[in-house]
Design an enzyme around this catalytic site. Structure first.
Site, PDB file in Angstrom:
ATOM      1  N   SER A  48      -3.390  -3.772   2.569  1.00  0.00           N
ATOM      2  CA  SER A  48      -3.532  -2.562   3.381  1.00  0.00           C
ATOM      3  C   SER A  48      -4.870  -1.881   3.128  1.00  0.00           C
ATOM      4  O   SER A  48      -5.256  -1.686   1.968  1.00  0.00           O
ATOM      5  CB  SER A  48      -2.411  -1.564   3.076  1.00  0.00           C
ATOM      6  OG  SER A  48      -2.640  -0.344   3.775  1.00  0.00           O
TER       7      SER A  48
ATOM      8  N   VAL B 197      -8.733  -1.092  -3.486  1.00  0.00           N
ATOM      9  CA  VAL B 197      -9.366  -2.412  -3.560  1.00  0.00           C
ATOM     10  C   VAL B 197      -9.546  -3.004  -2.165  1.00  0.00           C
ATOM     11  O   VAL B 197     -10.593  -3.581  -1.856  1.00  0.00           O
ATOM     12  CB  VAL B 197      -8.559  -3.365  -4.471  1.00  0.00           C
ATOM     13  CG1 VAL B 197      -9.157  -4.756  -4.484  1.00  0.00           C
ATOM     14  CG2 VAL B 197      -8.503  -2.808  -5.890  1.00  0.00           C
ATOM     15  N   CYS B 198      -8.551  -2.833  -1.308  1.00  0.00           N
ATOM     16  CA  CYS B 198      -8.652  -3.353   0.058  1.00  0.00           C
ATOM     17  C   CYS B 198      -9.783  -2.639   0.810  1.00  0.00           C
ATOM     18  O   CYS B 198     -10.593  -3.284   1.485  1.00  0.00           O
ATOM     19  CB  CYS B 198      -7.335  -3.171   0.801  1.00  0.00           C
ATOM     20  SG  CYS B 198      -5.943  -4.025   0.029  1.00  0.00           S
ATOM     21  N   ALA B 199      -9.838  -1.329   0.691  1.00  0.00           N
ATOM     22  CA  ALA B 199     -10.895  -0.562   1.344  1.00  0.00           C
ATOM     23  C   ALA B 199     -12.264  -0.998   0.826  1.00  0.00           C
ATOM     24  O   ALA B 199     -13.210  -1.154   1.600  1.00  0.00           O
ATOM     25  CB  ALA B 199     -10.684   0.931   1.106  1.00  0.00           C
TER      26      ALA B 199
ATOM     27  N   SER C 214     -13.087  -3.942  -0.284  1.00  0.00           N
ATOM     28  CA  SER C 214     -13.426  -5.268   0.256  1.00  0.00           C
ATOM     29  C   SER C 214     -13.994  -5.136   1.665  1.00  0.00           C
ATOM     30  O   SER C 214     -14.940  -5.844   2.030  1.00  0.00           O
ATOM     31  CB  SER C 214     -12.223  -6.218   0.221  1.00  0.00           C
ATOM     32  OG  SER C 214     -11.273  -5.912   1.214  1.00  0.00           O
TER      33      SER C 214
END
Length: 166
Positions: free
Chosen positions: A54, A59-61, A63
């Site tokens: 999500s 961490v997703c943001a 990436s």
């Protein structure tokens, strides 16, 4: 099935990532304008699939930010950021962050992308979401690199992924 960890606890995915040298499975994903996109939209380009649970996690943001920065330096390459987030969440995030070198695509409609690529979690606290993975395709949609990040809270190996297309 593959096993990775979430904060040290094992979680399992639906299957395995496509093999290097294999043709990439086709997909139908939803863009932020609610249009449908398939693998055919990207034939003739190298494609980096940045896949994650999500965009609303740190961490997703990160990436998405990192690939957005690096994508501007790539020739004939599209970077697709893929999760089950709603297209509206992607649009909000990208507008707030000034993200414009990557495309955000959602697997919210049917989840087939995650199943066909073998990366949907089948257990654990994020069951039903996507595992953190990077899959790189050449301009003929053949798989040339894969990484399934072994600890979900870790970032992918950006340099290795991008080196695979240089």
């Amino acid at each position: 099935m593959a096993t990775v960890t979430f904060k040290g606890n094992p979680v399992t995915t639906f299957g395995e990532l496509p093999k290097i040298g294999a043709d990439a499975p086709n997909f139908r994903l939803t863009a932020t304008d609610l249009s449908s996109k398939s693998l055919n939209n990207y034939l003739g380009h190298n494609v980096v699939l940045n896949i994650f649970p999500s965009v609303d996690t740190g961490v997703c943001a990160q990436s998405v930010r990192t690939f957005n920065e690096k994508a501007s330096q790539l020739d004939n390459t599209k970077v697709l950021c893929i999760s089950k987030d709603l297209p509206f969440a992607f649009a909000r995030f990208c507008a707030a962050e000034g993200i414009d070198n990557v495309e955000s695509l959602s697997d919210f409609r049917d989840g087939n992308f995650g199943k066909n690529y073998g990366l949907t979690f089948v257990d654990g606290p994020m069951e039903g979401l996507h595992s953190r993975c990077v899959v790189v395709l050449n301009d003929k949609a053949e798989v040339i690199y894969t990484e399934q990040v072994s600890e979900i809270t870790d970032e992918p190996d950006y340099e290795a992924a991008l080196k695979s297309i240089s």
